[in-house]
Design an enzyme around this catalytic site. Structure first.
Site, PDB file in Angstrom:
ATOM      1  N   TYR A  90       0.840  -1.192   0.000  1.00 50.86           N
ATOM      2  CA  TYR A  90       0.000   0.000   0.000  1.00 50.86           C
ATOM      3  C   TYR A  90       0.872   1.237   0.000  1.00 50.86           C
ATOM      4  CZ  TYR A  90      -3.121   3.680   1.659  1.00 50.86           C
ATOM      5  OH  TYR A  90      -3.810   4.854   1.788  1.00 50.86           O
ATOM      6  N   ASP A 133      -2.872   5.464  -2.563  1.00 49.82           N
ATOM      7  CA  ASP A 133      -3.716   6.577  -2.151  1.00 49.82           C
ATOM      8  C   ASP A 133      -3.754   7.605  -3.280  1.00 49.82           C
ATOM      9  OD1 ASP A 133      -4.997   8.638  -0.807  1.00 49.82           O
ATOM     10  OD2 ASP A 133      -3.692   8.571   0.952  1.00 49.82           O
ATOM     11  N   ASP A 135      -5.836  10.466  -2.701  1.00 47.59           N
ATOM     12  CA  ASP A 135      -6.473  11.603  -2.042  1.00 47.59           C
ATOM     13  C   ASP A 135      -7.861  11.865  -2.629  1.00 47.59           C
ATOM     14  OD1 ASP A 135      -4.390  11.878  -0.303  1.00 47.59           O
ATOM     15  OD2 ASP A 135      -3.567  13.693  -1.173  1.00 47.59           O
TER      16      ASP A 135
END
Length: 348
Positions: A90, A133, A135
């Site tokens: 991740y 990620d 955002d």
């Protein structure tokens, strides 16, 4: 070239979509709900794991067992995760912002920062899925679509997009603000449309994340993720689930969509083990700051030791340069060079 419209159920779209692989026993999609038969989880149940990272991630999601993805922040942490045997990683936004910029997770890093980091970590072992990620998607629908395409080009297997305002913050900080349901869904739709426009079809996984539980309550958070799933999100992610009971009820409410849980020591979510999370029904568990927090402790101790003793002998713990480079893939590079007929690294 625009992708097929999998949101509407008119005859022309059904005929166009029929070229995708079909499986037996598929449910008839509800009107107005995204459905792409090629991406039906049933299509990923059998056969060997793919060398394509996005396809492999879909296979992992469709098959038994929880997907455990430790947070990485740079090449060193990625190498250590692979060395430990993890089958998914991740790329944390907070960790990437800290590692690349030395800054807090307050919407300071840009898409280019995240994509640059992703290109590097995904290249280390391109078959291992990296969830990254993204955002808020870094802007409006066009920006979200560009983000998805850039992540796919970088080799990322899947991303999550959230419903915070553009001036977002780490999901485990206070004072969060979220956009309207419709703006959140616009982000999800833009991501889905961009993924489906990739020539040849992409297995890229889109994860809808809501931070609304701490702002508007769990009921609203569940509603938002149900709508995100209808809009095409493959996985649902509620940030800041505060109890085991809430995680269980979240999983039940969103079934059959897979649920991702984010565990950060000292954060809003209890420090569930991945075994505990699996028993509660979670399909993906990420440990966002496991690398960068450990790095702060280790580097801080090393620096303090060097300042006090005048040497790095203690902090090195017997690791010489060659041993360090072996963790970074030294032997693979030497082997490649020799196979190609090179002789530069016969002695190292």
């Amino acid at each position: 070239m625009p992708g097929l419209d999998y949101f509407s159920n008119n005859t022309n779209d059904k005929a166009a979509a029929s070229a995708a692989p079909q499986t037996t026993g598929e449910e008839t999609p509800r009107p107005g709900v995204y459905y792409n038969p090629r991406l039906d989880p049933k299509n990923y149940l059998d056969g060997p794991l793919s060398v394509n990272a996005a396809t492999r991630l879909r296979q992992m999601l469709a098959r038994p067992g929880i997907v455990v993805a430790p947070g990485i922040c740079d090449g060193i942490s990625a190498r250590c995760a692979l060395e430990a045997g993890f089958e998914c990683m991740y790329q944390s936004g907070a960790a990437t912002t800290a590692s690349r910029l030395g800054m807090p997770d307050l919407a300071i890093a840009t898409m280019n920062d995240f994509v640059g980091a992703a290109q590097m970590v995904c290249s280390i072992n391109p078959t291992v899925p990296v969830i990254a990620d993204a955002d808020t998607g870094f802007g409006g629908p066009a920006n979200v679509a560009r983000t998805v395409k850039q992540y796919i080009a970088a080799g990322v297997a899947g991303l999550h997009i959230e419903d915070q305002v553009q001036t977002k913050r780490c999901g485990h900080l206070m004072g969060k603000q979220v956009v309207s349901r419709e703006e959140f869904l616009t982000r999800i739709r833009a991501a889905v449309i961009a993924r489906d426009s990739i020539p040849g079809g992409s297995d890229f996984v889109i994860i809808g994340r809501t931070d609304s539980a701490q702002v508007l309550g769990m009921e609203e958070a569940i509603t938002r993720l149900k709508l995100a799933a209808d809009a095409g999100a493959d996985v649902c992610f509620i940030e800041g689930v505060k109890t085991a009971e809430l995680l269980k009820s979240t999983v039940a409410a969103l079934h059959p969509k897979p649920v991702l849980v984010n565990v950060i020591s000292g954060g809003l979510t209890p420090s569930f083990t991945y075994q505990e999370a699996e028993k509660m029904g979670a399909k993906i568990i990420i440990f966002s700051l496991v690398s960068c927090v450990a790095m702060v402790h280790a580097v801080r101790a090393a620096m303090q030791s060097l300042k006090k003793t005048g040497t790095d002998f203690t902090s090195a713990r017997g690791m010489d340069p060659k041993s360090f480079f072996e963790v970074m893939g030294l032997n693979e590079v030497i082997e490649l060079d020799a196979k190609a007929g090179g002789s530069a690294f016969q002695v190292v």
